[in-house]
Enzyme design. Structure first.
Site, PDB file in Angstrom:
ATOM      1  N   GLU A 100     -17.498   3.559 -25.796  1.00  0.00           N
ATOM      2  CA  GLU A 100     -16.879   4.507 -26.737  1.00  0.00           C
ATOM      3  C   GLU A 100     -17.713   4.691 -27.989  1.00  0.00           C
ATOM      4  OE1 GLU A 100     -12.802   4.570 -27.555  1.00  0.00           O
ATOM      5  OE2 GLU A 100     -12.236   3.640 -25.661  1.00  0.00           O
ATOM      6  N   CYS A 115      -1.813  -1.223   7.319  1.00  0.00           N
ATOM      7  CA  CYS A 115      -0.952  -0.033   7.281  1.00  0.00           C
ATOM      8  C   CYS A 115      -0.869   0.604   8.659  1.00  0.00           C
ATOM      9  CB  CYS A 115      -1.486   0.971   6.269  1.00  0.00           C
ATOM     10  SG  CYS A 115      -1.251   0.403   4.578  1.00  0.00           S
ATOM     11  N   ARG A 130      -8.544   4.142 -21.199  1.00  0.00           N
ATOM     12  CA  ARG A 130      -8.889   2.728 -21.420  1.00  0.00           C
ATOM     13  C   ARG A 130      -8.178   1.808 -20.434  1.00  0.00           C
ATOM     14  NH1 ARG A 130      -8.543   1.804 -27.994  1.00  0.00           N
ATOM     15  NH2 ARG A 130     -10.503   2.833 -28.537  1.00  0.00           N
ATOM     16  N   HIS A 155       0.839  -1.192   0.000  1.00  0.00           N
ATOM     17  CA  HIS A 155       0.000   0.000   0.000  1.00  0.00           C
ATOM     18  C   HIS A 155       0.877   1.247   0.000  1.00  0.00           C
ATOM     19  CE1 HIS A 155      -3.742  -2.256   1.685  1.00  0.00           C
ATOM     20  NE2 HIS A 155      -3.314  -2.728   0.537  1.00  0.00           N
ATOM     21  N   GLY A 212     -20.989   3.981 -30.782  1.00  0.00           N
ATOM     22  CA  GLY A 212     -21.272   5.283 -31.372  1.00  0.00           C
ATOM     23  C   GLY A 212     -22.422   6.008 -30.713  1.00  0.00           C
ATOM     24  N   ARG A 249      -3.370   1.532 -25.968  1.00  0.00           N
ATOM     25  CA  ARG A 249      -2.022   1.696 -26.538  1.00  0.00           C
ATOM     26  C   ARG A 249      -1.445   3.059 -26.156  1.00  0.00           C
ATOM     27  NH1 ARG A 249      -5.447   0.165 -30.329  1.00  0.00           N
ATOM     28  NH2 ARG A 249      -5.255   2.030 -31.638  1.00  0.00           N
ATOM     29  N   GLU A 272       0.993   3.867   1.846  1.00  0.00           N
ATOM     30  CA  GLU A 272       1.541   4.300   3.136  1.00  0.00           C
ATOM     31  C   GLU A 272       2.826   3.529   3.454  1.00  0.00           C
ATOM     32  OE1 GLU A 272      -1.477   3.250   2.343  1.00  0.00           O
ATOM     33  OE2 GLU A 272      -3.011   3.881   3.765  1.00  0.00           O
TER      34      GLU A 272
END
Ligand code: AOF
Ligand code: ZN
Length: 382
Positions: free
Chosen positions: A308, A98, A198, A65, A310, A221, A67
């Site tokens: 995404e 933590c 993405r 984590h 249409g 990408r 911390e």
């Protein structure tokens, strides 16, 4: 930048320096985008006086984590202050609590932003206070926390994934100059940002016209390499997808999903066998039932979906109130008469835009600039 109130319920008041450092911890946490979901993006800073001794973010799902990583970067943290964007956890999960690491390191004060929502993980602030550590937090409010970590704060009892919709529009709110005509409205910088976005989602969903017209790869990408590549999900009510599609073959990560009408499913599964999973989804009117699709995706362990386009899919998702977040990229282009509106009048005659307004959508994240384009992020109200 997210606004932080001056005084919080942790008895403490935040100085200007506190607020700057907390904001820096939040920003630092963003380095985990694409690598940590469905766990939260978390940043942490170890500070003495006005010197930042160490800073870190949660860098990988199941890994240390934020911390603990920030403390590990410091030789001697005794008497120092720890700023973190999430309440330190108080449980043994994939990693130890933590809280114990903070106490063992001799931290004198903890300032945190968001309250830990998990039933098992919470209680860290009280645990530390009862052992003599000064703890200030939480600050901000749940919708700000959710805006920063939407997938993590998505209602755990929801039977549907967290759904974000990305739209690229002209200044006059159109997605294309005419039906069936496709143009790139946004520039290179926006496209790079979409690839980065993405990486933070389990799945990328597109409607039939989009994959038929563009044959997109639907991979991430961009600058962020996702820990798990997102699954491509194609809508295909009529069962016309073929193995030649770029979204179906030769892509990294989990197999793509093609959603089709129940009576097309067997045939399609035969044709696509080996390169995609076919999911049968009931038909509602002339379209696949999108709420049922979302439930089917959730049942397969998909916790977040980026849609995404249409335009038809976008309008349907908005009308059916399935969208939790809207990423609206606005390009400095005016399309004018005849343009295809991003928010068309709904089937019931009610404009989708009115739906947005009346449901109390919120602009929690500041608009940002990508080249000549502007990104506006809207989150659905409660
Ligand atoms: C993280 N990264 O930096 C912090 C988290 O299974 P574990 O041990 O990784 O614990 C995950 C939970 O711990 C997570 O759901 C959240 O409630 C809490 N804090 N998690 O992955 C971090 N600080
Ligand atoms: Zn923790």
């Amino acid at each position: 930048m997210i606004a932080l109130p001056r005084v919080g319920p942790g008895n403490g008041s935040l100085s200007g320096a506190d607020r700057r450092l907390l904001a820096r911890a939040i920003e630092c946490g963003r380095g985990g985008w694409g690598r940590v979901h469905p766990n939260p993006m978390v940043g942490a800073l170890v500070v003495r006086g006005d010197e930042v001794l160490g800073e870190a973010f949660h860098a990988g799902y199941g890994g240390p984590h934020a911390e603990v990583s920030a403390l590990a970067a410091v030789n001697d943290a005794r008497g120092a202050t720890l700023y973190c964007s999430l309440e330190p956890c108080n449980h043994h999960g994939k990693t130890p609590p933590c809280t114990e690491a903070i106490l063992a390191a001799g931290i004198a004060r903890v300032v945190f932003w968001a309250a830990e929502p998990g039933a098992q993980q919470k209680g860290g602030a009280e645990w530390l206070r009862s052992r003599g550590v000064v703890v200030d937090g939480p600050f901000g409010n749940p919708s700000e926390w959710a805006a920063e970590n939407p997938v993590f704060f998505h209602n755990p009892s929801a039977r549907v994934p967290y759904v974000a919709l990305k739209l690229a529009v002209s200044v006059d709110g159109c997605i294309a100059p005419a039906a069936g005509r496709r143009v790139w409205l946004t520039g290179e910088a926006s496209r790079r940002e979409v690839h980065r976005l993405r990486a933070g989602f389990d799945a990328i969903l597109v409607g039939t016209r989009t994959w038929e017209a563009d044959n997109p790869m639907l991979t991430a990408r961009g600058a962020v390499v996702p820990r798990v590549p997102p699954v491509a999900v194609l809508l295909d009510r009529r069962g016309r997808a073929s193995i030649g599609l770029r979204a179906l073959r030769g892509r990294p990560g989990p197999r793509s999903i093609v959603a089709t009408a129940p009576h097309r499913a067997r045939d399609l599964a035969g044709r696509l066998s080996g390169c995609a999973d076919v999911v049968a989804v009931p038909v509602k009117g002339k379209r696949l039932d999108l709420a049922a699709l979302m439930e089917a995706l959730a049942a397969r362990g998909i916790g977040s979906v980026l849609c995404e386009g249409g335009g038809v899919l976008a309008a349907s998702l908005l009308r059916e109130e399935l969208v939790d977040r809207l990423y609206l990229f606005i390009a400095p282009v005016i399309i004018g008469e005849g343009g295809v509106p991003a928010f068309p009048v709904g089937e019931s005659g009610e404009p989708a835009l009115e739906t947005l307004r009346f449901r109390g959508w919120k602009s929690v994240i500041d608009p940002s600039r990508f080249g000549n384009d502007t990104l506006i992020v809207l989150d659905r109200g409660d």
